[in-house]
Structures are given as C-alpha cells and as structure tokens.
Scaffold this motif. Structure first.
Motif, short mmCIF file in Angstrom:
data_model
loop_
_atom_site.label_atom_id
_atom_site.label_comp_id
_atom_site.label_asym_id
_atom_site.label_seq_id
_atom_site.Cartn_x
_atom_site.Cartn_y
_atom_site.Cartn_z
N PHE A 100 1.23 -1.12 0.04
CA PHE A 100 -0.17 -0.16 -0.01
C PHE A 100 1.01 1.21 -0.30
CE2 PHE A 100 -2.11 3.03 2.87
CZ PHE A 100 -3.22 3.04 1.36
N THR A 101 1.89 1.76 0.72
CA THR A 101 2.19 2.95 0.88
C THR A 101 3.57 3.01 -0.44
OG1 THR A 101 4.06 1.12 1.97
CG2 THR A 101 2.48 2.53 3.45
N ARG A 102 3.86 1.53 -1.05
CA ARG A 102 4.56 1.43 -2.14
C ARG A 102 3.64 2.27 -3.14
NH1 ARG A 102 9.08 -1.14 -4.84
NH2 ARG A 102 9.39 -0.44 -6.25
N PHE A 103 2.32 1.69 -3.81
CA PHE A 103 1.83 2.24 -5.09
C PHE A 103 0.84 3.25 -4.79
CE2 PHE A 103 2.76 -2.44 -5.59
CZ PHE A 103 3.10 -2.06 -6.94
N ILE A 104 0.46 3.69 -3.02
CA ILE A 104 0.13 5.17 -2.69
C ILE A 104 0.99 6.03 -3.47
CG2 ILE A 104 1.06 5.12 -1.13
CD1 ILE A 104 -2.12 6.01 0.28
N ASP A 105 1.97 5.66 -3.00
CA ASP A 105 3.40 6.78 -4.31
C ASP A 105 3.71 6.88 -5.34
OD1 ASP A 105 4.85 8.86 -2.72
OD2 ASP A 105 7.15 7.45 -3.97
N ILE A 106 3.48 5.80 -6.04
CA ILE A 106 3.47 5.46 -7.64
C ILE A 106 2.78 5.73 -8.03
CG2 ILE A 106 3.46 3.68 -8.87
CD1 ILE A 106 5.14 1.78 -7.53
N PRO A 115 -8.86 11.85 -10.19
CA PRO A 115 -8.57 11.24 -8.65
C PRO A 115 -8.88 10.17 -8.59
CG PRO A 115 -10.16 13.17 -8.46
CD PRO A 115 -9.40 13.17 -10.15
N GLU A 116 -10.51 10.17 -9.19
CA GLU A 116 -11.07 8.53 -8.62
C GLU A 116 -10.56 7.40 -9.98
OE1 GLU A 116 -12.49 10.34 -12.93
OE2 GLU A 116 -12.23 10.77 -11.22
N VAL A 117 -9.51 7.41 -11.14
CA VAL A 117 -8.28 6.67 -10.78
C VAL A 117 -7.57 6.21 -9.99
CG1 VAL A 117 -7.10 5.32 -12.62
CG2 VAL A 117 -8.78 7.48 -13.59
N PHE A 118 -7.24 7.03 -9.43
CA PHE A 118 -5.63 7.04 -8.18
C PHE A 118 -6.65 6.25 -7.01
CE2 PHE A 118 -3.90 8.53 -4.40
CZ PHE A 118 -3.04 7.86 -4.30
N ASN A 119 -8.24 6.63 -7.03
CA ASN A 119 -8.99 5.88 -5.75
C ASN A 119 -8.94 4.90 -5.34
OD1 ASN A 119 -7.97 8.54 -4.25
ND2 ASN A 119 -10.42 8.98 -4.81
N ASN A 120 -9.61 3.92 -7.39
CA ASN A 120 -10.13 3.53 -7.66
C ASN A 120 -8.77 1.74 -7.88
OD1 ASN A 120 -12.61 3.59 -7.68
ND2 ASN A 120 -12.22 4.65 -9.68
N GLN A 121 -7.79 2.57 -8.20
CA GLN A 121 -6.51 1.77 -8.23
C GLN A 121 -6.15 1.08 -6.94
OE1 GLN A 121 -3.80 3.47 -10.06
NE2 GLN A 121 -4.72 3.41 -12.16
N LEU A 122 -6.13 1.50 -5.77
CA LEU A 122 -5.84 1.66 -3.72
C LEU A 122 -6.84 0.60 -4.50
CD1 LEU A 122 -3.08 2.00 -2.93
CD2 LEU A 122 -3.97 4.20 -4.85
N ARG A 123 -7.90 1.33 -3.85
CA ARG A 123 -9.02 0.55 -3.28
C ARG A 123 -9.45 -1.56 -4.12
NH1 ARG A 123 -13.04 2.44 -5.75
NH2 ARG A 123 -13.72 4.04 -3.84
N LYS A 124 -9.29 -1.54 -5.59
CA LYS A 124 -8.64 -2.48 -6.30
C LYS A 124 -7.67 -3.65 -5.38
CE LYS A 124 -7.91 -5.07 -10.39
NZ LYS A 124 -7.72 -4.88 -11.92
N MET A 125 -6.84 -3.19 -5.28
CA MET A 125 -5.39 -3.22 -4.39
C MET A 125 -5.78 -3.64 -2.92
SD MET A 125 -1.42 -1.74 -3.56
CE MET A 125 -1.72 -1.29 -2.12
N TYR A 126 -6.63 -3.36 -1.98
CA TYR A 126 -7.81 -3.81 -0.81
C TYR A 126 -8.44 -4.79 -0.96
CZ TYR A 126 -10.49 -3.13 2.83
OH TYR A 126 -11.28 -4.27 4.16
N LEU A 131 -13.46 -1.81 8.61
CA LEU A 131 -14.10 -1.29 6.75
C LEU A 131 -14.88 -0.25 6.39
CD1 LEU A 131 -14.32 -3.47 4.42
CD2 LEU A 131 -16.81 -4.70 5.09
N LYS A 132 -16.15 -0.29 7.23
CA LYS A 132 -16.81 1.27 7.24
C LYS A 132 -16.23 3.05 6.57
CE LYS A 132 -20.56 3.73 8.45
NZ LYS A 132 -21.36 4.23 9.37
N ALA A 133 -15.41 2.48 7.59
CA ALA A 133 -13.54 3.24 7.63
C ALA A 133 -13.59 3.49 6.36
CB ALA A 133 -12.84 3.68 9.10
N ASN A 134 -12.82 2.39 6.19
CA ASN A 134 -12.26 2.62 5.32
C ASN A 134 -12.69 2.47 3.42
OD1 ASN A 134 -9.27 1.62 6.67
ND2 ASN A 134 -9.08 -0.17 5.22
N ILE A 135 -13.94 2.31 3.52
CA ILE A 135 -15.01 2.84 2.21
C ILE A 135 -14.75 3.68 1.79
CG2 ILE A 135 -17.14 1.78 0.64
CD1 ILE A 135 -17.13 -0.51 2.30
N ASN A 136 -15.01 4.51 3.18
CA ASN A 136 -15.37 5.82 2.92
C ASN A 136 -13.55 6.63 2.77
OD1 ASN A 136 -17.93 6.05 3.60
ND2 ASN A 136 -17.63 6.25 5.92
N TYR A 137 -12.03 5.73 3.35
CA TYR A 137 -11.29 6.30 3.32
C TYR A 137 -10.59 6.66 1.72
CZ TYR A 137 -5.56 5.87 4.47
OH TYR A 137 -5.09 6.15 4.23
#
Length: 537
Positions: free
Chosen positions: A376-382, A392-403, A519-525
């Motif tokens: 997570f820390t590596r790919f959030i920076d990338i 920005p939604e592309v950025f958010n969706n990529q990290l959500r998928k990884m999660y 999980l609820k907090a992470n979804i909003n996150y």
C-alpha cells in the motif's frame, strides 16, 4: 573585474543550491541576504550598487541560461534520489510480485521467535515462560503475569513504532534514540504503577496470596520490559536481534532448567532477563555508533506535550488490542459455572489449549499484514505520480482494488492455516503425537471459534494499518473500544449463563464488529483517498 566575475559565478551556484529555480528576483534578494552578503559589500565584491541589482542579474541567469534549466536545490536533489522510481505499467505485476515475495516471506521469517518457543515446548516441554509441568495454580500466576505485562506496555510499543519511526525515516538518529529511551523509561514506570495498583487492591480485598502475587509481578515486569526492548528493533529494521535474543534467552533458561535445581520460575526469569539485556545492549551500542559525531535535526529535547498530542490515540489503540485478545480468557477463567474457583481468575487448561491453537492462525497471517502495508505505501506513492490530477477517482479505484486483493489473500492464507491446524489436531505427528494427550472436544470447539475470531481480528488490524498510514487513528481506536465492550458484554452473559467456553463467542462477535467499523471507515477512506494522501503530507 575578473574577481567580480568569479564571485558572481560562485553566488549563482550557491543560490541555485539553496533555492533551485527562483520564482522572482525578490526571492533571490532574500537568499543573497541569508548568505550574509551586505549592501555595502556588493560594489567591492560584485561590482553592483545594491543587492537588488545583483539579485536581478542572478535571477536572470538562473531563469534564462540553458545550463540552469531544470535547476534543483540540494533538498530537491536529495528527495529525488530517495524517492521510488515511477514504474511502467508493464512492470506493475513484476514489482507487485517482488514486493509480495520480499515482505510476505519477511513476515513469516519473523515468526521464527515463535517457532523457537514451539520447538522448545515440543522437545523440552518448556519455553521462555511456559512449562508443561505447571499445575493450575502455577499456570494462573504465570499467565496473569504475562497478560499484565503485555497490556501495561502495549500502548508504549505502539508509540515507539509511530514516533521513533518518524525520526528514523528523517534520519534523525539522535532523536530516535532519545525517543526510544524516554518511552522505555516511562513504560517501565507504568509497569510499576500498574503493579502498585494491583498490590493495593489485593491488600484490601485479599484476592490472591502474596506468594502467587510475587510470581505474577515478576513475570509481568520481565515480560513487559522484554516487549519494550524488542519493539524498537522493528523500527530500526534490526529484527534479527529479536530472534537472537529470544533464542539465547530460551537456551540459557533451558540450560539452567536441565542442569541446576533452580525453580522453573527462576530459570524463566533468568532467560527473560538475558533476552532483555541482549536487546538493550544492542540498542545502546547500535545508536552509539550511529549518532557518533552527529547532531539532532529536530532538536535535542523530547517535547512531551507534542509527543502526547500526536500519539495518544495510537497509545490507547495498543492497549485495547491486547485487552481485546485476553478478555475472553479472563471471562472463561473467572466463570465458575461448572465448579467453584479457588481464586477470582483461575487458569483452565482445555480452554487455553484451544485458544493457543487458534492464535496460530493469527500468527500465520503476519506475512499478509507485512506485505499488505508495504504494498500500500509503495503503490500509493507510485499512483499519485502517474495519475492525472483531473482523474483522482482512477487513483482511488486502483488502491481500492489492491485492498480487496489483499483481503482475498488474507482469506486464502487463513484457509491454509486452518488446514494446518486440522493436521495438528488429527495427524499422528500432531498434538497427540508430541504430547501423548488427546484434545477434548471443548478445546477443538474453542479453537475453531477462536480461529475465525482471529481471522476477523487480523482483517480489522489490516484495515487499521491502512488508516494509520495516512494519520487516521481515531476511527480504529473507537472501533477497538466498541469491540472490547461487545466482547465483555456478550462473553460475560454466555460464560455465566450457558458454559464458560462460550466466552470465545464474545471474542468472535467483538472481532466481527471491529471489522465492520474499520471496513466502513476504509470504504469512505478510499472514496477520498487522494484528499487523505495530500492532507497527510
């Protein structure tokens, strides 16, 4: 004139190193003044009537000369060198695989201290603070000591990981060392405070004989100090010392147990003390070499109010995590529904065997947690480097998928862990083969329910780590507090009115609540991840 030319050239280089490409001549003028150049020096040293005139020339050179196109100051160059290179899309899977292999195996490797303890129990019936020959009263004293030691220092361990890491990542090794030593001191005092409070309560209400209380206090102090000494080794990436200290302490304890008439309690205390000394001496020598002839970047004094403000949520989270883990045991051991207990909390072997097997599931998930947060820390920076600011939604969706991929990995690993536990229970080489004892159905039932609870706890902790990464500590703290309350309420009702072993159901539902809230907090996150990322930095 030649002297003027040389001085001007030198000034341009110094200005470039200090501010990079300037945005205005006024910035250059301020920079020149910060270099100690006075108005009256400009004519003799540079051939200009004023700093303003000199600044305009330097600004012109830095913004028009081809040599200085893309100029960066020293700090920008340093950051550029330290930053992760942007990877091409075709290399994404390869890098992800590399991170998985590196950090998953690292997480599993760092289970080696636990494996050493398990091996010692199988071979010698003995480890750093366990012994299969203990009776129930002795086991009660030892386990209560371990619980008190872990809970008393759990918050400080969390703060060491947070605050010491902050200074370590900025290469301020002096303040890293000062922070660790300060938290060690305060952590030790907190253990004394907790033990004093327990002693006073026992003095007035006579809950345990003083002989038992002495054993409880000895284990609590030593286990708490061991946890404090080992915690910084994670931060400074010297985890091999943890394995070495635990192995050496266990070996010393076994040596005294096998060759001397000392009480088992005493051999344990010697072994734990050896592990503490090894870790502390290493930290002293390591930081002595690291900080030699170096000055602190952030100052030389611990700012206690600032330390408290930035870390109190992490502190309480660390405490409540350990509280959550032990609530069901304390409720089961204090139930008295099937028999009269000699003490308020009295060790019950069959329940503990079930939970010991269950926690193996949690320990085997360590690799997933290690990999997940590193990824997570590596790919959030990338991601923030390669994503257009308009999407920005592309950025958010990529990290959500990884999660969700990591959550899937968590469950796959959990399934494999349960298969391993199944063979421990049923195979000829398993529990019965090693200890010549059959697990009763109660232990197996507790193991299954507890194992599922530990999977959910690991998932909740994964969610919390995501939130912690960008400074969102409040929601995980509230979640673990609510989980503890449900654990206590449900576990108390079930263990008092049905059967003591059903206290584990309280732990299961508490873990489920912990997952649901985080999980609820992470979804909003993830919906606003770009905002949280830039707000954190």
């Amino acid at each position: 004139m030649e002297n003027h030319f040389t001085n001007i050239k030198s000034l341009i280089e110094k200005t470039k190193d200090k501010i990079g490409k300037p945005v205005s001549s006024e910035v250059v003028e301020a920079t020149i003044e910060s270099l100690g150049i006075r108005e009256k020096d400009t004519r003799d040293d540079f051939g200009f009537n004023s700093i303003k005139d000199l600044a305009e020339l330097v600004f012109y050179e830095l913004t028009t000369d081809k040599y200085y196109i893309g100029a960066k100051n020293e700090k920008e160059i340093e950051v550029e060198k330290s930053q992760t290179k942007v990877i091409q899309l075709k290399d994404y899977f390869r890098v992800k695989t590399q991170i998985f292999i590196q950090y998953y195996s690292l997480g599993i490797f760092h289970l080696l201290p636990v494996l050493i303890q398990i091996a010692a129990i199988i071979v010698f019936g003995y480890s750093l603070w366990t012994f299969v020959g203990f009776n129930e009263i002795q086991s009660t004293a030892v386990v209560l000591g371990v619980v008190i030691g872990l809970v008393s220092t759990g918050g400080f361990v969390q703060v060491i990981g947070k605050q010491a890491s902050f200074y370590w990542n900025y290469e301020d090794y002096m303040m890293t060392n000062k922070t660790i030593n300060y938290l060690h001191k305060i952590g030790m005092l907190s253990i004394f405070f907790v033990l004093t409070a327990i002693f006073l309560v026992n003095f007035f209400f006579h809950i345990y004989p003083y002989e038992i209380l002495f054993v409880v206090f000895a284990y609590a102090f030593l286990v708490g100090m061991l946890l404090l000494m080992l915690a910084p080794l994670h931060t400074i990436k010297q985890r091999w010392v943890i394995t070495f200290s635990i192995f050496t302490g266990t070996a010393v304890a076994i040596f005294f147990k096998e060759t001397t008439p000392l009480l088992i309690f005493v051999t344990h205390w010697i072994g734990i003390a050896v592990s503490i000394i090894i870790a502390k001496v290493f930290l002293m020598v390591y930081f002595s070499r690291l900080t030699k002839n170096k000055k602190s970047i952030s100052g030389n004094k611990i700012k206690v109010p600032v330390l408290l403000y930035h870390n109190y949520q992490y502190f309480f989270y660390g405490i409540f995590i350990y509280v959550f883990i032990f609530i069901d045991r304390i409720l089961a051991w204090s139930s008295g529904i099937d028999k009269n207990l000699p003490f308020l909390v009295y060790f019950e072997k069959n329940y503990e065997l079930g939970m010991d097997l269950a926690i193996l599931v949690f320990l085997l998930l360590a690799g997933v947690l290690e990999y997940s947060i590193a990824s997570f820390t590596r790919f959030i920076d990338i991601g923030q480097k390669i994503t257009d600011h308009k999407t920005p939604e592309v950025f958010n969706n990529q990290l959500r998928k990884m999660y969700w991929q990591q959550v899937s990995l968590l469950f796959v690993t959990s399934a494999l862990a349960f298969v391993f536990i199944y063979y421990i229970i049923n195979a000829s080489w398993g529990f019965e083969g090693q200890f010549n004892e059959t697990l009763v159905q109660l232990s197996i039932k507790v193991c299954v329910i507890g194992g599922i609870g530990y999977v959910l706890l690991a998932w909740g902790m994964l969610n919390s780590l995501y939130l912690f990464t960008l400074g969102q500590a409040k929601k995980p703290l509230k979640a673990i507090i609510y989980a503890c309350l449900l654990n206590i309420f449900l576990g108390f009702i079930l263990s008092r009115f049905f059967a003591y072993e059903y206290s584990v159901v309280g732990m299961l539902f508490g873990a489920a609540l912990f997952v649901a809230l985080t999980l609820k907090a992470n979804i909003n996150y993830f919906k606003n991840l770009d905002y949280y990322y830039y707000a954190a930095y």
